[in-house]
Design an enzyme around this catalytic site. Structure first.
Site, PDB file in Angstrom:
ATOM      1  N   TYR A 334      26.729 -12.669  13.094  1.00 21.83           N
ATOM      2  CA  TYR A 334      27.504 -11.800  14.280  1.00 21.83           C
ATOM      3  C   TYR A 334      27.727 -10.488  13.845  1.00 21.83           C
ATOM      4  CZ  TYR A 334      31.455 -11.110  17.143  1.00 21.83           C
ATOM      5  OH  TYR A 334      32.682 -10.662  18.423  1.00 21.83           O
ATOM      6  N   CYS A 335      27.030  -9.088  14.039  1.00 21.07           N
ATOM      7  CA  CYS A 335      27.013  -8.253  13.993  1.00 21.07           C
ATOM      8  C   CYS A 335      27.203  -8.085  12.777  1.00 21.07           C
ATOM      9  CB  CYS A 335      28.618  -7.372  14.203  1.00 21.07           C
ATOM     10  SG  CYS A 335      29.079  -5.844  13.950  1.00 21.07           S
ATOM     11  N   LEU A 336      27.315  -7.123  11.236  1.00 25.91           N
ATOM     12  CA  LEU A 336      26.639  -6.889   9.965  1.00 25.91           C
ATOM     13  C   LEU A 336      26.526  -7.912   9.925  1.00 25.91           C
ATOM     14  CD1 LEU A 336      29.908  -4.539   8.664  1.00 25.91           C
ATOM     15  CD2 LEU A 336      27.803  -3.866   9.663  1.00 25.91           C
ATOM     16  N   GLY A 338      24.824 -10.689  11.014  1.00 25.98           N
ATOM     17  CA  GLY A 338      23.615 -10.777  11.373  1.00 25.98           C
ATOM     18  C   GLY A 338      22.603  -9.741  11.044  1.00 25.98           C
ATOM     19  N   PHE A 363      24.528 -12.546  17.149  1.00 25.19           N
ATOM     20  CA  PHE A 363      25.567 -11.869  18.024  1.00 25.19           C
ATOM     21  C   PHE A 363      25.694 -10.501  18.207  1.00 25.19           C
ATOM     22  CE2 PHE A 363      28.174 -16.074  17.042  1.00 25.19           C
ATOM     23  CZ  PHE A 363      26.893 -16.631  17.492  1.00 25.19           C
TER      24      PHE A 363
END
Length: 609
Positions: A334-336, A338, A363
């Protein structure tokens, strides 16, 4: 029997003793805070004002360019005058009881002007429209100044918006109809309570104002948030590894590893049972493992981006193999998290160990930082150098500083609405699990964050083959052949979807790109039962060259992307096995989920000290 009175009953006056008590408490706390502030300043000494963010320089450059074209400036002033003439005419018609079309109207999504009196009362309508006219003309005048470089223009636009938002009439007691009514009704008690709330937030912020967004006492991790049953089965200096208890008769053979961002705690994916992505995945038959990152302090000052790869994801893969016997997992970041997962995939490809992750999901993840959106306003040489100086002095970046940056991206929703509620209306913030999580930020090690800002955001090295190295391995996203699923959201202000799309095109294997509705959080935490937002999919076998081309050929689908993701993943491998009880694996259970690392909240007073 006395005849009923026709007089309008007056609001009951507050108890004088209670008023005196409240005033005394406010005075005591204010005096204490002022004294503490003076003592801190005396210790620091008097320093010359600094423009660490480069705001003053940006606006000086803008004014110089603007004044070099007096004709354009005069034209802007004339347009403003004409709009005010129109507003004056409109207001006189309203005062006379006639209908008149507004000169300026807020967006339907603008919650600042939702009170009916903003439209029904001609005076508040005048105040509202006067503000909207001024805001529009200020923005239009400075938004596109000839000769201004792109970074300076972005900075001017961003901070002009902050200025405009701050001066909204909704933020002041006498020009906000709801606050005005409450002030009259309570004889000013709302403002007195609001001042008390303000002092409380300054005290709890260690001398710095930290606006309280929710009642943090209403939540307890493991009790009413982060409640999915599981165990902590492994731990390093960087993280705890959680394994969740199965809820199905059979489970998918490949475990699922979730890598959350390290800027907040992992439980955004496990807020409540009805919207928990983790619980939903368990119920779909996944053996779910989640990394719970440490909240670093000065002991972690030397931890690097590589530490998060090696002591985070790689260590988790080793532990999962030991616990389940599976040499390959599915992974989601998710975000960082990812961005870190993408780096790890390229690292494994370089080590010829790509099979350790069979499928990867991202994500709202950026890997190409060519256009980082409004976050780019905060990232230039001057600002990063200033931030590094602070970070290296104490060994980490304080989580609240980063949280303040993100809040500024949506100031009306995440700052000013709480100023009105807490300080003008004198109300306590409403218990809201999402905002409880939002305030639960973590620190970041100095070396890691410096590397992340410089090598990824400023220099965009991740998209360059060999631009960065991990443990001597050159990172090349093009070598990632693992099937990947990218889910981004159309209203994301942190990881703009067109930027995430650009990054997805750099991967060397098959990529399914999906665009969800809403924003960075709501678009991801979107359970099927809610039946909200929908998502877009382009059926083309290969990603088109531009995000606009992709969207032009995309088909909109109702509901949640979660079901599409599950279908994508199981279509590649749906082999099942017996449920895996975390207490019966080869790893020793350390404690119950959600674990110790996630329960350590930042003490604002200690952080300020």
């Amino acid at each position: 029997m006395a005849a009923p009175s026709n007089e309008t009953p007056h609001a009951e006056l507050p108890d004088p003793q209670e008023v005196a008590k409240t005033y005394a408490e406010v005075a005591r706390r204010a005096s204490h805070l002022i004294s503490d502030h003076v003592n801190r300043q005396l210790k620091k000494g008097i320093a010359a004002p600094a423009d660490e963010l480069g705001i003053a320089q940006a606006f000086m450059d803008m004014m110089a360019k603007l004044l070099s074209n007096p004709y354009k400036l005069a034209q802007a002033q004339m347009n403003l005058v004409w709009d005010y003439f129109s507003l004056w005419q409109h207001s006189m018609m309203r005062f006379a009881g006639l209908h008149a079309a507004p000169v300026a109207a807020p967006e339907k999504s603008d919650k600042r002007f939702k009170d009916e009196e903003w439209e029904e009362h001609f005076l508040f309508d005048f105040i509202k429209q006067s503000y909207l006219i001024a805001a529009r003309h200020i923005h239009d005048t400075v938004c596109c100044v000839d000769g201004l470089d792109e970074q300076t223009q972005k900075k001017v636009n961003f901070y002009t918006r902050q200025y405009i938002d701050a001066l909204s009439p909704s933020n002041f007691a006498m020009t906000n109809p709801e606050v005005f009514r409450e002030t009259v009704k309570s004889h000013g008690q709302n403002l007195l309570k609001g001042l008390n709330n303000l002092l409380r937030d300054v005290e709890e912020g260690g001398g710095n104002l930290r606006v309280k967004m929710t009642d943090t006492t209403a939540f307890e991790l493991g009790k009413n948030v982060a409640t999915t049953p599981g165990k902590v089965v492994f731990q390093t200096d960087m993280m705890q590894l959680l394994q969740y208890t199965p809820s199905t008769d059979k489970v998918l053979k490949k475990p699922l590893l979730i890598v959350p961002p390290w800027i907040n705690k992992f439980y955004i994916l496990d807020l409540r049972e009805k919207n928990s992505y983790i619980k939903w995945c368990v119920d779909q038959g996944h053996t779910v493992f989640v990394i719970s990152w440490v909240n670093p302090d000065e002991r972690h000052a030397d931890k690097t981006f590589e530490s998060y790869v090696q002591e985070g994801i790689i260590a988790a893969l080793d532990a999962i193999e030991q616990q389940t016997g599976e040499k390959s997992v599915n992974a989601a970041g998710y975000c960082l998290g990812g961005t870190l997962l993408a780096t790890t995939l390229a690292y494994l490809a370089g080590k010829r160990q790509a099979s350790r992750i069979s499928a990867a999901t991202f994500f709202t993840t950026m890997t190409d930082f060519t256009d980082p959106g409004e976050l780019g306003v905060f990232i230039d040489e001057g600002q990063v150098s200033s931030l590094e100086k602070k970070m290296f002095e104490r060994g980490y970046l304080e989580g609240s500083e980063m949280a303040g940056t993100f809040n500024m991206l949506r100031a009306n929703d995440l700052i000013w609405s709480f100023v009105v509620n807490n300080y003008l209306l004198g109300k306590d913030p409403f218990p809201f699990d999402l905002l409880y999580w939002n305030s639960d930020s973590t620190r970041m090690p100095a070396k890691m964050h410096s590397f992340y800002l410089r090598k990824l955001y400023m220099e965009n090295r991740l998209v360059e083959p060999g631009g960065i190295t991990i443990d001597g391995v050159a990172i090349d996203l093009g070598k990632i052949k693992t099937p990947c699923y990218f889910i981004s959201t159309i209203e994301d202000h942190i990881a703009p979807w067109k930027s995430t799309y650009a990054g997805a095109r750099n991967f060397g294997g098959p990529v399914r790109f999906v665009l969800g509705g809403s924003g960075h959080i709501a678009g991801i935490v979107n359970p099927p039962a809610a039946n909200k937002y929908g998502f877009w999919i382009n059926p083309a076998a290969k990603l088109p060259a531009t995000p606009d081309d992709w969207l032009a050929g995309a088909q909109q689908n109702a509901g949640s992307w979660w079901t599409d993701w599950q279908a994508w993943l199981t279509a590649m491998d749906s082999e099942q096995t017996e449920p895996r009880d975390p207490a019966k694996g080869k790893l020793k259970v350390l404690e119950d989920a959600p674990g110790t690392f996630v329960k350590i909240r930042i003490d604002a007073k200690k952080a300020a000290a």
